[in-house]
Each structure stands twice: as C-alpha cells, then as structure tokens.
Design a protein around this motif. Structure first.
Motif, PDB file in Angstrom:
ATOM      1  N   LEU A 246      28.886  43.253  43.761  1.00 43.89           N
ATOM      2  CA  LEU A 246      28.166  42.090  43.249  1.00 43.89           C
ATOM      3  C   LEU A 246      28.810  40.802  43.744  1.00 43.89           C
ATOM      4  N   ALA A 247      30.138  40.748  43.713  1.00 45.87           N
ATOM      5  CA  ALA A 247      30.831  39.547  44.198  1.00 45.87           C
ATOM      6  C   ALA A 247      30.522  39.309  45.675  1.00 45.87           C
ATOM      7  N   GLU A 248      30.474  40.373  46.451  1.00 46.72           N
ATOM      8  CA  GLU A 248      30.194  40.227  47.878  1.00 46.72           C
ATOM      9  C   GLU A 248      28.766  39.748  48.121  1.00 46.72           C
ATOM     10  N   ARG A 257      30.294  32.028  41.121  1.00 52.82           N
ATOM     11  CA  ARG A 257      29.793  33.193  40.391  1.00 52.82           C
ATOM     12  C   ARG A 257      30.536  34.450  40.849  1.00 52.82           C
ATOM     13  N   ALA A 258      30.805  34.534  42.149  1.00 58.88           N
ATOM     14  CA  ALA A 258      31.579  35.667  42.659  1.00 58.88           C
ATOM     15  C   ALA A 258      32.968  35.694  42.024  1.00 58.88           C
ATOM     16  N   LEU A 259      33.586  34.518  41.867  1.00 55.32           N
ATOM     17  CA  LEU A 259      34.893  34.454  41.211  1.00 55.32           C
ATOM     18  C   LEU A 259      34.793  34.910  39.758  1.00 55.32           C
ATOM     19  N   ASP A 260      33.716  34.530  39.086  1.00 60.73           N
ATOM     20  CA  ASP A 260      33.505  34.983  37.712  1.00 60.73           C
ATOM     21  C   ASP A 260      33.489  36.509  37.639  1.00 60.73           C
ATOM     22  N   ALA A 265      36.406  41.539  36.323  1.00 60.40           N
ATOM     23  CA  ALA A 265      36.855  42.863  36.735  1.00 60.40           C
ATOM     24  C   ALA A 265      38.348  43.061  36.515  1.00 60.40           C
ATOM     25  N   VAL A 266      39.167  42.036  36.852  1.00 57.58           N
ATOM     26  CA  VAL A 266      40.611  42.214  36.681  1.00 57.58           C
ATOM     27  C   VAL A 266      41.030  42.026  35.227  1.00 57.58           C
ATOM     28  N   LEU A 280      39.460  38.403  45.240  1.00 55.98           N
ATOM     29  CA  LEU A 280      39.556  37.160  44.475  1.00 55.98           C
ATOM     30  C   LEU A 280      40.326  36.107  45.264  1.00 55.98           C
ATOM     31  N   MET A 281      41.461  36.482  45.820  1.00 49.87           N
ATOM     32  CA  MET A 281      42.262  35.523  46.585  1.00 49.87           C
ATOM     33  C   MET A 281      41.536  35.057  47.835  1.00 49.87           C
ATOM     34  N   ALA A 282      40.799  35.956  48.484  1.00 49.07           N
ATOM     35  CA  ALA A 282      40.086  35.581  49.702  1.00 49.07           C
ATOM     36  C   ALA A 282      39.026  34.523  49.420  1.00 49.07           C
TER      37      ALA A 282
END
Length: 324
Positions: A246-248, A257-260, A265-266, A280-282
């Motif tokens: 989903l983040a991708e 939203r991808a960061l959310d 997840a973590v 997340l870091m990328a």
C-alpha cells in the motif's frame, strides 16, 4: 494449516477504514531551525517528549510514553446485522448485540478459537488432534461438550430457538455457521486474496487498506498454543506485505500517506521488520527529512536490539544515502 477465506463477507465500513491522521503538532526538537523543517509531524499523536514521537512514529508495545497515542486506523469491522461479531485479530472477543460473551469451560473457548481461523472448519479428528492431542477418547467427549456449550451461549445471547445450531457439520467438517458469525480474520483472508487478484489499482488499494484496518494485533493474542503460532506468523507476514504494498502504491502521489501506512506497520504489526523501516527511511529521505531518517534509524537499532540483532549493511546504506 492455512485457512481459506470466506466466500461471502460484507464490505468493511469505508469511512472507518480510511486513514485518520493524528495531531500535526510541531515537534519541539532540540535542533537548529534548518533541521526542524526536516522532522516529520507526529501523525500518530505520539507524545513529543519521547524519541518515538519526535521521529513521527508511535512507540511500539513496551515503550513508555507520557500520553497515549490514538490509533492511526481504527478497525472498520462492523458485524453484519443479526450476526455475532468475532474479533480474533488482537485480543479475542465475541460479541452479540454489543454485549461480550464468554464461555464457562476452556474446551468451548479453545474450540471457538480454532474454528474462527477457518470458515470451512476442520474434521472431527483434526480438531481432536489439534486441541487434545494424544487422547482420542477424552478428546471426543471434550469436543461434544464444547459444541454444546458454544451452541448454548449463542442461543441464550440471540434468543433463537433450541433447534438452531451455531456449530454445524458439513461434509464431515465442524465449522461456525456463517449465517450467525462474522469473523474479522475471515474478512482479512478474503481481502488478502482480493489484493492479489484484483485487476484494478483502486480495488487493490481498497483490499490492502481493509487488511490494515482489520489487523488490530496478533492473531488470537494471548493464546500460546502451538497450533496458533504458524497461523499468527502467516497473518503478520500478510499484514506486513499489505503495508509495504500500500505504501508503495501511494508514495508517488501521496508520500505522507505512505509514511502513515509505514508508521502504522512498525507500531502495530511488526516493529522488528527491517524492510518496513528501510521503506520508511527511503520515503523520508526522498522528502528531504534528514532528521526523521536519523531518528528512524535510531529506533530501528533499538527495536532490533530487543531481539539481539543489528541493522544490516543494506539498512545502513539507505541511512547513509540521506544522512551525511
């Protein structure tokens, strides 16, 4: 033993399944003004006094915070009318009409837990071998006792006639009657299949979002029976995969939203997944948020240290790409 998904499950509440951002308070980190602009807002509402809050990641279980962090995504699981609501992704609960039900005997609770993992159910011998191994004669009696109590508890809660069976047998398999039970795990498995087979991106997004909304914690949390472990691990892997996918899918047009998704997840799914932390870091690095990358990497090291591990060379490479 990987359970199959139910063929008929109502859709999750669309509004409840949406991402709900927490407070967008400014982080009062002890950094210079240029670095402050690079810090992610704590979208999970984590307390700013904690390192997790400063990094924009809610503290995983076991990490102390000064104030509680609201969930990024509340469960959208609303049982179909007239059905009992079975929550087994997280702490198990069985509710009917808003009232929580309980079983007086352990065998009934054990049977319900097992049957909740597959809408098709299991053969009598498989149930006995799983729940009461090594004692076929006693296991048979325990099974019949469990079925009677489960039927009795549900009958009292629903007010249905004595002839109604809530645990039924179809083709020599005992299973929960789909007409009377709505189970979050069944929906989760159906959404997993839908995410893999959907032809349109919008349908994949919906299925992946539904999986994350339903995943409120480890499958049958608190139960330590050996048969639970592989199912719990499989559900966690699928939830991690859903978050990653989903983040991708959304990071190009909606990076926040991808960061959310990845913060969720973590926090809720797997705090030790290096893959999620690297993703997340990328994204943080791609947005120029160097301080957020630094602190995410620090949290990754802390989480891996909990399991006597350390960041891989690949994780360090991602970190060093954005932080000089």
């Amino acid at each position: 033993m990987v359970p199959a998904a139910s063929a008929e499950m109502p859709a999750i509440d669309a509004a409840a399944a949406g991402f709900v951002a927490g407070d967008r308070r400014t982080i009062e980190a002890q950094v210079n003004p240029e670095e402050k602009a690079n810090v992610d807002a704590p979208r999970l509402g984590a307390n700013t006094e904690t390192e997790a809050g400063e990094a924009g990641v809610a503290a995983p279980e076991g990490m102390a915070v000064t104030s509680s962090a609201p969930a990024l995504m509340a469960s959208g699981f609303v049982a179909a009318p007239g059905k009992a609501k079975a929550e087994v992704l997280g702490t198990p609960r069985l509710l009917y009409g808003g009232a929580e039900l309980s079983f007086g005997r352990a065998e009934a609770s054990d049977l319900f837990a097992l049957l909740s993992t597959s809408p098709e159910g299991f053969s009598t011998q498989s149930i006995i071998d799983t729940l009461w191994p090594g004692d076929a004669a006693r296991g048979g009696r325990l099974l019949e006792s469990a079925v009677r109590q489960l039927n009795q508890v549900m009958r009292q809660a629903s007010g249905l006639a004595v002839e109604v069976k809530f645990v039924v047998k179809t083709r020599q398999r005992r299973h929960l009657a789909a007409a009377h039970f709505d189970v979050d795990y069944w929906r989760f498995e159906k959404a997993f299949i839908g995410a893999g087979s959907a032809g349109q991106e919008s349908a994949r997004l919906t299925a992946l979002q539904e999986m994350l909304a339903l995943y409120q914690g480890p499958l049958l949390a608190g139960r330590d029976a050996l048969w639970v472990v592989p199912l719990r691990q499989a559900a966690q892997r699928r939830a991690v995969d859903a978050a990653e996918r989903l983040a991708e899918l959304v990071r190009g047009g909606e990076p926040d939203r991808a960061l959310d998704v990845l913060r969720l997840a973590v926090e809720r799914i797997d705090p030790h997944s290096e893959m999620l932390w690297c993703q997340l870091m990328a994204i943080q690095g791609g947005l120029g948020r160097q301080l957020a990358v630094r602190r995410s990497f620090g949290l990754l090291k802390e989480r891996l240290a909990e399991i006597d591990a350390a960041p891989s060379p690949q994780a360090r490479q991602i970190y060093e790409r954005f932080v000089r």
